[in-house]
Scaffold this active site. Structure first.
Site, PDB file in Angstrom:
ATOM      1  CB  CYS A  20      -9.112  -8.119   8.962  1.00  0.00           C
ATOM      2  SG  CYS A  20      -7.460  -8.271   9.059  1.00  0.00           S
ATOM      3  CG  HIS A  27      -8.255  -7.884   3.053  1.00  0.00           C
ATOM      4  ND1 HIS A  27      -9.102  -7.277   3.916  1.00  0.00           N
ATOM      5  CD2 HIS A  27      -7.626  -8.673   4.070  1.00  0.00           C
ATOM      6  CE1 HIS A  27      -9.077  -7.567   5.052  1.00  0.00           C
ATOM      7  NE2 HIS A  27      -8.086  -8.182   5.176  1.00  0.00           N
ATOM      8  CD  GLU A  28      -5.069 -11.324   3.139  1.00  0.00           C
ATOM      9  OE1 GLU A  28      -4.244 -10.892   3.832  1.00  0.00           O
ATOM     10  OE2 GLU A  28      -6.153 -11.695   3.616  1.00  0.00           O
ATOM     11  CG  HIS A  53      -3.061  -7.724   5.559  1.00  0.00           C
ATOM     12  ND1 HIS A  53      -2.876  -6.769   6.761  1.00  0.00           N
ATOM     13  CD2 HIS A  53      -4.071  -8.129   5.463  1.00  0.00           C
ATOM     14  CE1 HIS A  53      -4.234  -7.226   7.160  1.00  0.00           C
ATOM     15  NE2 HIS A  53      -4.788  -7.959   6.673  1.00  0.00           N
TER      16      HIS A  53
END
Length: 182
Positions: free
Chosen positions: A110, A153-154, A157
């Site tokens: 990341c 993953h995004e 966030h």
């Protein structure tokens, strides 16, 4: 000219804040930031440029990572050598996913985590996402493998979650035998 972005470190509380739904139309500043983020990611994946400008390689970048608590991210995916596909993803929702789980062999990385992290993160091998593009057009994509991992993953966030949160602290390689390495 390579534009450096101010990418926040994992210790920054902004990464844990609630992120607002993006409204349309986008203003010029928001659109420019999204394109700057894509350009950064593109350049970071070309070895000569990354070395010259000291860029850490990355495939995705979310609004909170650059200090904007809104629900958007960008992905620059190298589909073939030096052939990239860009995604601007606004207000995404995962609408379906596979049963099969995968993990990134060697671990996820990341741009906000500037250290090596041991462990695996279980991810769905295939996901379908609905979202809006920068013009407000509804879109849907079925992502697989590496691209599916990046989308997940995004999206994490946007929910204030870092990949390090998904690693079992007591057993970092827990259930590895039930997943396929990527």
């Amino acid at each position: 000219m390579i534009k450096h972005l101010n990418i926040l470190d994992e210790k920054d509380k902004i990464l844990r804040n609630k992120n607002e739904i993006v409204t349309f139309p986008l203003d010029k500043k928001e659109k420019k930031l999204m394109y700057d983020m894509l350009k950064y990611l593109h350049n970071s994946q070309i070895e000569e440029i990354a070395e010259k400008y000291n860029l850490r390689p990355g495939m995705g970048l979310a609004g909170p990572q650059v200090g904007i608590n809104k629900r958007f991210f960008v992905i620059c995916h190298e589909e073939q050598e030096k052939v990239f596909k860009n995604y601007i993803v606004i207000n995404p929702t995962i609408i379906s996913h596979s049963e099969e789980k995968i993990y990134v062999d060697g671990g996820e990385g990341c741009l906000s985590v500037n250290r090596d992290v041991e462990g695996i993160i279980p991810r769905y091998a295939r996901i379908t996402i609905s979202y809006f593009d920068e013009l407000g057009n509804p879109k849907k994509i079925r992502a697989r493998e590496e691209l599916a991992v990046t989308f997940q993953h995004e999206i994490d966030h946007l929910n204030g979650i870092l990949f390090t949160d998904r690693i079992d602290k007591d057993e970092p390689y827990k259930d590895i035998e039930n997943m396929r390495p990527l």
